[in-house]
Structure formats: C-alpha cells, structure tokens
Design a protein around this motif. Structure first.
Motif, PDB file in Angstrom:
ATOM      1  N   UNK A   1       0.833  -1.201   0.000  1.00  0.00           N
ATOM      2  CA  UNK A   1       0.000   0.000   0.000  1.00  0.00           C
ATOM      3  C   UNK A   1       0.869   1.252   0.000  1.00  0.00           C
ATOM      4  N   UNK A   2       0.231   2.387  -0.228  1.00  0.00           N
ATOM      5  CA  UNK A   2       0.980   3.646  -0.341  1.00  0.00           C
ATOM      6  C   UNK A   2       1.738   3.960   0.950  1.00  0.00           C
TER       7      UNK A   2
ATOM      8  N   UNK B   1      -7.129   4.401 -10.514  1.00  0.00           N
ATOM      9  CA  UNK B   1      -6.141   5.473 -10.355  1.00  0.00           C
ATOM     10  C   UNK B   1      -5.753   5.576  -8.892  1.00  0.00           C
ATOM     11  N   UNK B   2      -4.555   6.100  -8.652  1.00  0.00           N
ATOM     12  CA  UNK B   2      -4.056   6.253  -7.297  1.00  0.00           C
ATOM     13  C   UNK B   2      -3.604   4.928  -6.705  1.00  0.00           C
ATOM     14  N   UNK B   3      -2.911   5.007  -5.577  1.00  0.00           N
ATOM     15  CA  UNK B   3      -2.467   3.826  -4.840  1.00  0.00           C
ATOM     16  C   UNK B   3      -3.118   3.816  -3.472  1.00  0.00           C
ATOM     17  N   UNK B   4      -3.919   2.819  -3.162  1.00  0.00           N
ATOM     18  CA  UNK B   4      -4.619   2.801  -1.862  1.00  0.00           C
ATOM     19  C   UNK B   4      -3.639   2.794  -0.697  1.00  0.00           C
ATOM     20  N   UNK B   5      -4.071   3.410   0.401  1.00  0.00           N
ATOM     21  CA  UNK B   5      -3.295   3.410   1.637  1.00  0.00           C
ATOM     22  C   UNK B   5      -3.963   2.477   2.647  1.00  0.00           C
ATOM     23  N   UNK B   6      -3.343   2.300   3.785  1.00  0.00           N
ATOM     24  CA  UNK B   6      -3.917   1.461   4.834  1.00  0.00           C
ATOM     25  C   UNK B   6      -5.280   1.993   5.250  1.00  0.00           C
TER      26      UNK B   6
END
Length: 398
Positions: free
Chosen positions: A20-21, A51-56
């Motif tokens: 994750x990010x 789109x984007x990179x998921x975070x926790x």
C-alpha cells in the motif's frame, strides 16, 4: 466449544498481497493488503484500482462503508424487494453521510455529501451505481454554500467509471478510484466468523448477521412507522449497527443527518448526534433515530432549583450586556460560554433529548430495567419506536 473454527495463519506471506501507499501513520510504513483467499466478491483484493495507490486507511475505510452498504441493500431487499440508488460516505472507519434515491443517483450523491459537509471533506465514498460525468462533477465540485471549492474526496468506489468520469475525478492528485461490478448487487456476506487481533492472541466470534425488517420488530410504542419512516429507520439502523459503539444515528428525508458514535454513555451519543445534525443545518423534526443499545433511564430526576434559575438568568444578562458592544471574537466567546453553562445544567436523558428534538420514532433493543418506563415515555410522547430482541444489540468495533 467446537474446535473447527477457521483460524488465520500466524505467519503472513506478504507475497500474497500488494504493498500500500503507506501505513495507518507514515511511521508505520510499509503496509500491505494481504489476500485472505476468500470467495467474497467484495473483498478489498477484488477491487480494480483505476487510479491512485490505496493506503492502509483508505482500504480500512472502504471495508467499513462497503459493509454498511451491503447491510442497507440487504435490508431494502427484505423490506420491499427494491434497492434504491445508494451512496455512503465514510471517514476514519465510521459513516459521515448516507443518501438514497429511488429515481436519481445524483440526488443520492448530494444527500450523502450534505449529511456532514465538514466531516466528508477528504473522506471515502462508495456507490451502488456507475459513475458518469454528471455524477463525477457532483463528487468533484462542492456547492458555494459549503465555503470550499472541492470536496477533496480521498477514495471513490463504484461498480464502474466512465472515461469522462475518470478524467474529472483524476484532477485531484493521488485520489483513489476503485471499481467492482458487484457493488451494484452482491449477496449478503456469508462468513460465519470474525477474527480480530488481541495483542499477541486472537478474538473469535460469530459474524454479525442481524438485518432489520418489520418482522424483527417485537413491539412498537404506539403505532407502527409508515413506509417512508421505515426507510429512514433502515438508514439509521445500518449506520448505527456498524459504527463504533456506543452509537445513536439520526435519519430524515432518506439521508443520514446525524451520528453520535464512540461514546461511553447513551446521553453523550444522543447529544453528539443532535449537535452534528444541528451544525449541518438539518431539521430534526420528524427524524427517525437508531440506538445500538438500550436507554438505561427513561426520564431525568433532576429538578432545577431557584439558585439554578438565578445563575442562568444572571449569565444571560451578562451575555446580553457584553454582546451589545463587542467585537465578533468576543461575541463568539461569550456565546460559547453561555452554551457551555446551559449544557452543564441540562440533565435530560437521551430519551428526552430525542423527544424534545422532534423525532418521530426510532429503533432500539428491548432491554434494560427501565424498559417499561422507556416504552411508556415514547408512547405518551407519540413516537413510533420499534423494539428489537435484546440479543440484537448493535455493538461494534470493540
């Protein structure tokens, strides 16, 4: 106790997942989403990242709002067999907006975003319908009355996004767009167990499976809710039964208008819920509440003394004298001090606060020593309150 409960491996293989990010806090990075091998079509690993990179946090919040969405959809299917357009907004694991519409998906979006216009900023949104350019514009630009140009949503999940919608929503750098076709209709989760880390050990219990229907209401205080009121009850119930306990939720006009969650006592839940609704400019008259636990007392036994009235009247007079010739900053401070005094003197129980706010009814577990008095108070006050079995309390996230 049976000994065949599926149990997680104590060693997690990170290659069976995606990085994750960043972690819940940046100093907790790196973080991963590890595949659990489930056949649930709405597991977070089944979403396509457009789109984007998921975070926790974005994944954790996605799981929560999708869970509420699934509960609400199941409730409507059992209620009348018709699933409305549904939009849920979340922030830090709890709902901050929910809107439905039987005819216009854009109306559902507006209702969800306008539930709590402060909390929803930078939050996550999930819908059960595809997002086109018209829907994307509403999700991107906020009304002038909000005081901000953009909603700044961090994550948006939907069954599908048009190319035009991706172009519009992609204007915010880093925004996560996740798609999953099963968001427009997926079977209610069938997992039987929930397993939660408990320090170095694990807590294991049956998964929550209660769904509110008219048949699940054991009794009513007075008359039953009409269909429109029960729709609001389903909204309040879905949010209340999945938010951090203790919780009281409030719905009106097919949208969530207030949520008081994570409190240690029922009165604080009600106060926070009503304060959120009032701050957002919502009318609580005719609203339907849901409480994830019983009300321990029906009515307050505290009666103001003559000294109490004198203290309050003196403070009001001082406030009036100050406000007549004060700056804006001083006026705000004086008003806040007066409000704090009134709050300290207000000893009403949660039941009384909801009645005085003009609520038309609610949903609450039939439990507690004061249950006969609570039921009688609601009935005398003309509220249509449905009582569900005591084992169906909505405690969550312990």
């Amino acid at each position: 106790m049976q000994n065949t409960i599926p149990f997680p491996a104590t060693i997690i293989k990170l290659e069976n997942g995606i990085e994750l990010a960043y972690g819940e806090n940046r100093d907790q990075s790196p973080a991963w989403l590890v595949y659990g091998g489930t056949d649930d079509p709405l597991a977070p690993s089944r979403f396509k990242c457009i789109s984007g990179t998921p975070s926790f946090i974005s994944i954790a919040d996605l799981v929560q709002i999708v869970g509420i969405q699934r509960l609400l959809i199941e409730s409507f299917q059992r209620f009348n067999g018709h699933v409305p357009y549904t939009v849920i907004a979340g922030k830090h694991g709890n709902p901050c907006g929910l809107g439905i519409s039987h005819g216009d998906p854009r109306e559902a979006i507006n209702k969800a975003l306008m539930g709590n216009t402060v909390a929803v900023m930078g939050g996550e949104v999930s819908t059960n319908f595809a997002i086109g350019e018209a829907e994307a514009e509403i999700l991107f630009n906020s009304p002038q009355s909000i005081g901000r140009e953009k909603w700044g949503l961090d994550l948006i999940a939907a069954p599908k996004f048009s190319l035009g919608a991706v172009a519009i929503l992609g204007k915010k750098q880093g925004r996560r767009l996740l798609s999953n076709p099963y968001l427009n209709g997926s079977p209610f989760p069938s997992n039987q167990w929930v397993i939660t880390p408990a320090g170095a050990d694990w807590l294991c219990q049956r998964a929550p499976s209660f769904v509110l229907t008219r048949k699940e209401v054991q009794s009513w205080s007075g008359k039953e809710m009409n269909s429109a009121q029960f729709e609001n009850a389903l909204i309040a119930f879905a949010c209340c039964w999945r938010a951090s306990s203790n919780t009281v939720a409030l719905a009106r006009d097919r949208m969530l208008i207030g949520l008081g969650c994570g409190q240690q006592d029922r009165i604080a839940c009600v106060r926070l819920c009503l304060e959120q609704a009032n701050k957002a400019g919502h009318d609580t008259h005719g609203a339907i509440f849901a409480s994830d636990g019983f009300f321990p007392y029906a009515e307050s036994k505290v009666i103001w003394s003559d000294d109490d009235f004198r203290v309050l009247l003196d403070e009001i007079e001082r406030a009036k004298a100050t406000l007549e010739s004060s700056t804006h900053a001083i006026a705000v401070k004086v008003t806040a001090n007066l409000s704090a005094l009134i709050s300290r003197m207000d000893r009403r129980e949660g039941t009384e606060l909801l009645i005085d706010a003009g609520c038309a009814g609610g949903i609450v577990p039939a439990d507690g020593k004061e249950l006969p008095n609570v039921r009688n108070l609601f009935e005398r006050s003309g509220l249509a309150v449905g009582f569900v079995a005591p084992e169906h309390r909505g405690f969550a996230k312990h």
